[in-house]
Design a protein around this motif. Structure first.
Motif, PDB file in Angstrom:
ATOM      1  N   VAL A  51      42.987  20.973   9.076  1.00  0.00           N
ATOM      2  CA  VAL A  51      44.072  21.401   9.955  1.00  0.00           C
ATOM      3  C   VAL A  51      44.246  20.425  11.112  1.00  0.00           C
ATOM      4  CG1 VAL A  51      44.807  23.210  11.564  1.00  0.00           C
ATOM      5  CG2 VAL A  51      43.959  23.831   9.310  1.00  0.00           C
ATOM      6  N   GLY A  96      41.012  28.802   6.115  1.00  0.00           N
ATOM      7  CA  GLY A  96      42.302  28.151   6.329  1.00  0.00           C
ATOM      8  C   GLY A  96      42.220  26.857   7.125  1.00  0.00           C
ATOM      9  N   ASP A 151      51.743  17.298  -3.521  1.00  0.00           N
ATOM     10  CA  ASP A 151      52.394  18.461  -4.141  1.00  0.00           C
ATOM     11  C   ASP A 151      52.401  18.461  -5.661  1.00  0.00           C
ATOM     12  OD1 ASP A 151      54.201  16.455  -4.635  1.00  0.00           O
ATOM     13  OD2 ASP A 151      55.897  17.441  -3.673  1.00  0.00           O
ATOM     14  N   LYS A 166      47.532  19.416   8.542  1.00  0.00           N
ATOM     15  CA  LYS A 166      48.208  20.685   8.249  1.00  0.00           C
ATOM     16  C   LYS A 166      49.422  20.473   7.334  1.00  0.00           C
ATOM     17  CE  LYS A 166      49.462  24.982  10.484  1.00  0.00           C
ATOM     18  NZ  LYS A 166      48.633  25.780   9.602  1.00  0.00           N
ATOM     19  N   ARG A 167      50.119  19.346   7.488  1.00  0.00           N
ATOM     20  CA  ARG A 167      51.266  19.058   6.609  1.00  0.00           C
ATOM     21  C   ARG A 167      50.823  18.967   5.147  1.00  0.00           C
ATOM     22  NH1 ARG A 167      53.532  13.855   7.604  1.00  0.00           N
ATOM     23  NH2 ARG A 167      54.899  14.400   5.897  1.00  0.00           N
ATOM     24  N   LEU A 185      49.959  23.967  -0.726  1.00  0.00           N
ATOM     25  CA  LEU A 185      50.057  25.408  -0.959  1.00  0.00           C
ATOM     26  C   LEU A 185      51.473  25.829  -1.341  1.00  0.00           C
ATOM     27  CD1 LEU A 185      47.727  26.729   1.866  1.00  0.00           C
ATOM     28  CD2 LEU A 185      47.228  26.590  -0.590  1.00  0.00           C
ATOM     29  N   GLN A 186      52.497  25.182  -0.778  1.00  0.00           N
ATOM     30  CA  GLN A 186      53.878  25.506  -1.159  1.00  0.00           C
ATOM     31  C   GLN A 186      54.135  25.196  -2.625  1.00  0.00           C
ATOM     32  OE1 GLN A 186      56.157  23.194   1.615  1.00  0.00           O
ATOM     33  NE2 GLN A 186      55.889  24.656   3.279  1.00  0.00           N
ATOM     34  N   ASN A 213      49.853  22.533   3.923  1.00  0.00           N
ATOM     35  CA  ASN A 213      51.046  23.343   3.686  1.00  0.00           C
ATOM     36  C   ASN A 213      51.815  22.885   2.456  1.00  0.00           C
ATOM     37  OD1 ASN A 213      50.502  24.956   5.883  1.00  0.00           O
ATOM     38  ND2 ASN A 213      51.840  23.832   7.261  1.00  0.00           N
ATOM     39  N   ARG A 214      51.952  21.578   2.285  1.00  0.00           N
ATOM     40  CA  ARG A 214      52.703  21.058   1.132  1.00  0.00           C
ATOM     41  C   ARG A 214      52.008  21.410  -0.170  1.00  0.00           C
ATOM     42  NH1 ARG A 214      56.677  21.195  -1.243  1.00  0.00           N
ATOM     43  NH2 ARG A 214      57.407  19.443  -2.454  1.00  0.00           N
ATOM     44  N   SER A 258      49.780  31.924  -2.650  1.00  0.00           N
ATOM     45  CA  SER A 258      50.151  30.891  -1.672  1.00  0.00           C
ATOM     46  C   SER A 258      51.654  30.754  -1.596  1.00  0.00           C
ATOM     47  CB  SER A 258      49.513  29.562  -2.055  1.00  0.00           C
ATOM     48  OG  SER A 258      49.895  29.180  -3.347  1.00  0.00           O
TER      49      SER A 258
END
Length: 92
Positions: A56, A34, A12, A68-69, A75-76, A72-73, A92
């Motif tokens: 993914v 994706g 992140d 995927k974690r 992109l967050q 997602n992290r 995002s």
């Protein structure tokens, strides 16, 4: 020649010093439909080495593939920049 720098990691953190590496990571997610995200960007200028791929499925691409974690992290935490907008990438 130049200074070797880290631009983002595989979780992140992203440097706010350059837009290109962050937009590249974002682009790889969208271009793969994706399914993948290339991150952990480092190198000299725009010559990058030793990236990490998150998939993914979490399969392949070495121990740093957080699946995927990880996607997602990343992109967050990602903040779209001028290059993301110019490329027409989704926020995002």
């Amino acid at each position: 020649a130049g200074e070797y720098k880290k631009y983002n990691n595989n979780w992140d953190w992203s440097s706010d010093k350059r837009n290109t590496p962050q937009a590249f990571s974002h682009f790889t997610f969208e271009a793969s439909g994706g399914t993948l995200l290339i991150c952990d960007i480092q190198g000299v200028g725009d010559v990058w080495t030793d990236p990490q791929v998150h998939s993914v499925s979490g399969d392949g691409y070495g121990k740093g593939n957080m699946g995927k974690r990880g996607i997602n992290r990343f992109l967050q935490a990602h903040e779209c920049n001028a290059i993301c907008r110019w490329l027409g990438l989704q926020n995002s």
